[in-house]
Design an enzyme around this catalytic site. Structure first.
Site, PDB file in Angstrom:
ATOM      1  N   ASP A  25       0.950  -1.205   0.048  1.00 63.37           N
ATOM      2  CA  ASP A  25       0.076   0.135  -0.128  1.00 63.37           C
ATOM      3  C   ASP A  25       0.982   1.258   0.137  1.00 63.37           C
ATOM      4  O   ASP A  25       2.095   1.179   0.107  1.00 63.37           O
ATOM      5  CB  ASP A  25      -0.989   0.003   1.314  1.00 63.37           C
ATOM      6  CG  ASP A  25      -2.142   0.650   0.957  1.00 63.37           C
ATOM      7  OD1 ASP A  25      -2.218   1.538  -0.019  1.00 63.37           O
ATOM      8  OD2 ASP A  25      -3.195   0.218   1.686  1.00 63.37           O
TER       9      ASP A  25
ATOM     10  N   ASP B 273     -10.534   2.874  -3.568  1.00 63.04           N
ATOM     11  CA  ASP B 273     -11.106   1.528  -3.178  1.00 63.04           C
ATOM     12  C   ASP B 273     -12.335   1.369  -3.535  1.00 63.04           C
ATOM     13  O   ASP B 273     -13.403   2.049  -3.367  1.00 63.04           O
ATOM     14  CB  ASP B 273     -11.211   1.668  -1.684  1.00 63.04           C
ATOM     15  CG  ASP B 273      -9.594   1.737  -1.039  1.00 63.04           C
ATOM     16  OD1 ASP B 273      -8.335   1.809  -1.869  1.00 63.04           O
ATOM     17  OD2 ASP B 273      -9.522   1.835   0.373  1.00 63.04           O
TER      18      ASP B 273
END
Ligand code: GLA
Length: 428
Positions: free
Chosen positions: A172, A233
């Site tokens: 990430d 997301d």
């Protein structure tokens, strides 16, 4: 830092040569990272984030907190319920698996209450089922949920994951200080994983975090990552699926050609089998993720999933399109007021075609398209066999290149077809 090139100010000639050598070296190493032999077709598996998020409360919610029990149960079901047989292989941990601190030797460690056996034992368990284990870390100072980041520890963390037997890393991009930190970090970790000698799929979010500052260089990203998130997301809502599809078609000129064996655009998890999508919307997600050559990472609860959602996710014909060995990503061919047509070239001169009804009112929408406009004019020249794969399978038979394909598409739904070339037999 490996990626920094020396300044040219003092020794122009020498520095130029060094620069050339460094670039050549970067090229070779980068190529090797891309050539890790992995993700020749889009990764398939399960990833905990969308459905289970950062639930740390194992006292009150033992069945849905992020714990080894959750992953062991999913591993069991992936095998017993046929998921592994159709290709879902990677069982992936997302954020929130870590203890809040590194151990005395600076290594990342799993939370001891929630993962009493540690990651190595979980990996052994997952491997004993014939599956692979994915894990999560962050290029910055902290993970998005605030757990220890890998900055300053890339080599150590890569080695730790390799020692544990991890098979995929989702890396990430939260808590980076600068673009350089972000870009060099993503590159460095790719090389560090490579140096461990273990085969580890490398899943990046590099372009997503970079885009607010400057345009991603996808040729470069592809040299380091097996797949990369471009956009926000996913969540369990139709709004979210639509935004991802709109983003993808808007940027298709930039991203479609970059995808191919070893490196894929990642539009994020499949949320099929959860709460937010109607049946037709779930069909749309499955069909379009197949067209987009997207990693198929489900985020759902395999202990509680409807037979209908399961059948959709396990649909072998649709999975075969997603996993087509030619590895070309599809694109939006046309957009009209109420309908979008997407297509994807497949091996053996076949094509996948998806027609989406954009209307969110009324009943099934009748749509007709001349087959000659599909597959760059060659899919049905001189003819093709058409099979409807979704929402239900139907053999539609032979179509001449002058004919039209008629269909009915439910509101927010998609009809997915496969076109197989019918070749003329040459008579002498
Ligand atoms: C970011 C990522 C998500 C998920 C969370 C975890 O938002 O994009 O996919 O990994 O972090 O905190």
């Amino acid at each position: 830092r490996v990626m920094k090139l020396r300044s040219r100010d003092q020794w122009p000639g020498c520095a130029l040569m060094l620069r050339f050598l460094a670039l050549a070296l970067c090229g070779v190493l980068g190529a090797r990272a891309l050539n890790n032999g992995l993700a020749r077709t889009p990764t398939m598996g399960w990833l905990h984030w969308e459905r289970f998020m950062c639930n740390l409360n194992c006292q009150e919610e033992p069945d849905s907190c992020i714990s080894e029990q959750l992953f062991m149960q999913m591993a069991d079901l992936m095998v017993s319920d046929g998921w592994k047989d159709v290709g879902y292989e990677y069982l992936c941990i997302d954020d929130c698996w870590m203890a809040p601190q590194r151990d005395s030797e600076d290594r990342l460690q799993a939370d001891p209450q929630r993962f009493p056996g540690g990651i190595r034992r979980l990996a052994n368990y997952v491997h004993s089922k014939g599956l692979k284990l994915g894990i999560y870390a962050d290029v910055g100072n902290k993970t998005c949920a605030g757990f220890p980041g890998s900055f300053g520890h890339y080599d150590l963390d890569a080695q730790t994951f390799a020692d544990w037997g991890v098979d995929l890393l989702k890396f990430d991009g939260c808590y980076c200080d600068s673009i350089n930190h972000l870009e060099n970090g993503y590159k460095y970790m790719s090389l560090a994983l490579n140096r461990t000698g273990r085969s580890i799929v490398y899943s990046c979010e590099w372009p997503l975090y970079l885009r607010p500052f400057h345009k991603p260089n996808y040729t470069n990203i592809r040299q380091y990552c097996n797949h990369w998130r471009n956009f926000d997301d996913v969540s369990d809502s139709w709004q979210s699926i639509k935004r991802i599809l709109d983003w993808t078609s808007f940027y298709q000129e930039k991203i479609v050609d970059v995808a191919g064996p070893g490196g894929w655009n990642d539009p994020d998890m499949l949320v099929i089998g959860n709460f937010g999508l109607s049946w037709d919307q779930q069909v749309t997600q499955m069909a379009l993720w197949a067209i987009m050559a997207a990693p198929l990472l489900m985020s759902n609860d395999l202990r509680q999933i409807s037979p209908q959602a399961k059948a959709l996710l396990q649909n072998k014909d649709v999975i075969a399109i997603n996993q087509d060995p030619l590895g070309k990503q599809g694109y939006r061919l046309r957009k009209e007021d109420n309908v979008e047509v997407w297509e994807r070239p497949l091996s053996n001169l076949a094509w996948a075609v998806a027609m989406r009804n954009l209307q969110e009112i009324g009943g099934p929408y009748s749509y007709t398209i001349a087959v000659v406009s599909l597959g760059r004019g060659v899919a049905c020249n001189p003819g093709c066999f058409v099979t409807q794969l979704l929402p239900v399978k139907k053999e539609l038979g032979f179509y001449e290149w002058t004919s039209s394909l008629k269909t009915q598409i439910n509101p927010t739904g998609t009809v997915l077809f496969q076109l197989e070339a019918a070749r003329m037999v040459q008579k002498n």
